[in-house]
Enzyme design. Structure first.
Site, PDB file in Angstrom:
ATOM      1  N   GLY A 178     -27.452 -24.137  30.780  1.00  0.00           N
ATOM      2  CA  GLY A 178     -28.749 -24.128  30.942  1.00  0.00           C
ATOM      3  C   GLY A 178     -29.297 -25.205  32.116  1.00  0.00           C
ATOM      4  N   SER A 179     -28.576 -25.805  33.033  1.00  0.00           N
ATOM      5  CA  SER A 179     -28.994 -26.703  33.684  1.00  0.00           C
ATOM      6  C   SER A 179     -29.860 -26.408  34.902  1.00  0.00           C
ATOM      7  CB  SER A 179     -27.619 -27.653  34.136  1.00  0.00           C
ATOM      8  OG  SER A 179     -27.123 -26.943  35.233  1.00  0.00           O
ATOM      9  N   ASN A 180     -29.718 -25.115  35.069  1.00  0.00           N
ATOM     10  CA  ASN A 180     -30.749 -24.477  36.206  1.00  0.00           C
ATOM     11  C   ASN A 180     -32.061 -24.054  35.562  1.00  0.00           C
ATOM     12  OD1 ASN A 180     -29.498 -24.405  39.296  1.00  0.00           O
ATOM     13  ND2 ASN A 180     -27.773 -23.737  37.788  1.00  0.00           N
TER      14      ASN A 180
ATOM     15  N   LEU B 171     -24.064 -13.441  33.767  1.00  0.00           N
ATOM     16  CA  LEU B 171     -22.938 -13.201  34.627  1.00  0.00           C
ATOM     17  C   LEU B 171     -22.661 -11.518  34.655  1.00  0.00           C
ATOM     18  CD1 LEU B 171     -20.000 -15.354  33.243  1.00  0.00           C
ATOM     19  CD2 LEU B 171     -21.513 -15.483  35.389  1.00  0.00           C
TER      20      LEU B 171
ATOM     21  N   LEU C  38     -24.309  -7.625  35.547  1.00  0.00           N
ATOM     22  CA  LEU C  38     -25.220  -6.772  36.427  1.00  0.00           C
ATOM     23  C   LEU C  38     -26.468  -6.352  35.705  1.00  0.00           C
ATOM     24  CD1 LEU C  38     -22.819  -4.444  38.301  1.00  0.00           C
ATOM     25  CD2 LEU C  38     -23.905  -6.369  39.356  1.00  0.00           C
TER      26      LEU C  38
ATOM     27  N   ASN D 178     -30.941 -14.857  41.987  1.00  0.00           N
ATOM     28  CA  ASN D 178     -29.822 -15.342  41.512  1.00  0.00           C
ATOM     29  C   ASN D 178     -29.537 -16.683  42.375  1.00  0.00           C
ATOM     30  OD1 ASN D 178     -27.630 -15.465  39.635  1.00  0.00           O
ATOM     31  ND2 ASN D 178     -26.415 -14.655  41.409  1.00  0.00           N
TER      32      ASN D 178
ATOM     33  N   HIS E 264     -25.761 -18.783  43.231  1.00  0.00           N
ATOM     34  CA  HIS E 264     -24.294 -18.647  43.135  1.00  0.00           C
ATOM     35  C   HIS E 264     -23.851 -20.062  43.945  1.00  0.00           C
ATOM     36  CE1 HIS E 264     -20.498 -16.731  43.373  1.00  0.00           C
ATOM     37  NE2 HIS E 264     -20.344 -17.028  44.527  1.00  0.00           N
TER      38      HIS E 264
ATOM     39  N   ASP F 294     -23.864 -10.326  43.846  1.00  0.00           N
ATOM     40  CA  ASP F 294     -23.922 -11.359  44.850  1.00  0.00           C
ATOM     41  C   ASP F 294     -24.103 -10.787  46.394  1.00  0.00           C
ATOM     42  OD1 ASP F 294     -23.286 -13.451  43.162  1.00  0.00           O
ATOM     43  OD2 ASP F 294     -20.988 -13.173  43.218  1.00  0.00           O
TER      44      ASP F 294
ATOM     45  N   GLU G 186     -27.722 -27.337  43.475  1.00  0.00           N
ATOM     46  CA  GLU G 186     -28.396 -26.019  42.888  1.00  0.00           C
ATOM     47  C   GLU G 186     -29.450 -26.281  42.304  1.00  0.00           C
ATOM     48  OE1 GLU G 186     -25.982 -23.532  40.207  1.00  0.00           O
ATOM     49  OE2 GLU G 186     -24.114 -24.529  41.184  1.00  0.00           O
TER      50      GLU G 186
HETATM   51  C1  GRF Z   1     -24.347 -22.242  37.958  1.00  0.00           C
HETATM   52  O1  GRF Z   1     -23.268 -22.870  38.793  1.00  0.00           O
HETATM   53  C2  GRF Z   1     -25.018 -21.088  38.798  1.00  0.00           C
HETATM   54  O2  GRF Z   1     -24.467 -21.150  40.180  1.00  0.00           O
HETATM   55  C3  GRF Z   1     -24.062 -19.825  38.377  1.00  0.00           C
HETATM   56  O3  GRF Z   1     -23.657 -20.259  36.741  1.00  0.00           O
HETATM   57  C4  GRF Z   1     -23.820 -21.709  36.577  1.00  0.00           C
HETATM   58  C5  GRF Z   1     -24.830 -21.750  35.462  1.00  0.00           C
HETATM   59  O4  GRF Z   1     -25.088 -23.140  35.160  1.00  0.00           O
HETATM   60  N1  GRF Z   1     -24.608 -18.503  38.535  1.00  0.00           N
HETATM   61  P1  GRF Z   1     -26.152 -23.827  34.308  1.00  0.00           P
HETATM   62  O5  GRF Z   1     -26.117 -22.748  32.843  1.00  0.00           O
HETATM   63  O6  GRF Z   1     -27.255 -23.604  34.907  1.00  0.00           O
HETATM   64  O7  GRF Z   1     -26.011 -25.073  34.158  1.00  0.00           O
END
Ligand code: GRF
Length: 189
Positions: A14-16, A87, A89, A104, A106, A147, A176
């Site tokens: 969940g870092s993003n 992950l 679709l 999304n 990537h 993607d 990211e």
């Molecule tokens: C990230 O590397 C993103 O690019 C990919 O999944 C990962 C998710 O990481 N789609 P986080 O859960 O946001 O830390």
């Protein structure tokens, strides 16, 4: 304020999600995380969201997955969707209900190193195996194929000689966290 849902993955930290939520809270992105959507109740990302006081919903895949998702999104008044570690679709009915409003991220420079099965460490391993001199991340629109949607923003970093997939991943994730809020800010402007 645009109401966004962030979809997280089963293994995601969940870092993003955190980076997007923080940027919204600081007023850098004119949006609010209205809903965090997961597929399992015990994922790290869902647990973090609960602790942070964000509304969460767990919709388990299976019969009627698309309509159940759509219901949850409509009830929460969601306008845009950000996939972050999710992950699967997205079901067609969800994509149709949010035309050009699903993003999304990537962890590579698409169109290289994308597609089914290209996630997590597999991506960084492929970048190293290909001998690429640079990598980075891509924020892109989501379509019915993995993607393949139009890119919105890429951020790049060099691949260092002899580096491990883990070391590359650790540098890409930093990019990211800058790229996702910036891409969101651009599309919402
Ligand atoms: C990230 O590397 C993103 O690019 C990919 O999944 C990962 C998710 O990481 N789609 P986080 O859960 O946001 O830390």
């Amino acid at each position: 304020m645009v109401q966004i849902a962030v979809f997280v993955g089963t293994r995601g930290r969940g870092s993003n999600l955190r980076a997007i939520h923080d940027a919204c809270s600081r007023g850098e992105v004119p949006a609010r995380v209205t809903l965090v959507v997961g597929t399992r109740p015990d994922s790290g990302a869902i647990e973090w969201a609960r602790e942070a006081g964000l509304p969460t919903v767990v919709v388990e895949p299976g019969d009627g997955y698309g309509p159940r998702l759509l219901d949850a999104l409509k009830q929460a008044g969601v306008e845009w969707i950000c996939l972050a570690g999710y992950l699967r679709l997205l079901p067609a009915e969800v994509l149709q209900a949010f035309p050009n409003k699903v993003l999304n991220i990537h962890p590579a420079l698409l169109p290289k190193h994308g597609g089914k099965g290209m996630y997590g460490m597999h991506v960084h391993e492929a970048v190293l195996a290909a001998g690429d001199e640079e990598s980075g991340c891509t924020v892109h629109y989501v379509t019915e194929r993995y993607d393949e949607g139009a890119p919105i923003l890429q951020m790049r970093c060099p691949v260092l000689p002899g580096e491990t997939p883990e070391a590359l991943a650790a540098r890409v994730i930093v990019l990211e966290h800058q790229a996702y809020p910036e891409a969101l800010r651009r599309v919402l402007q």
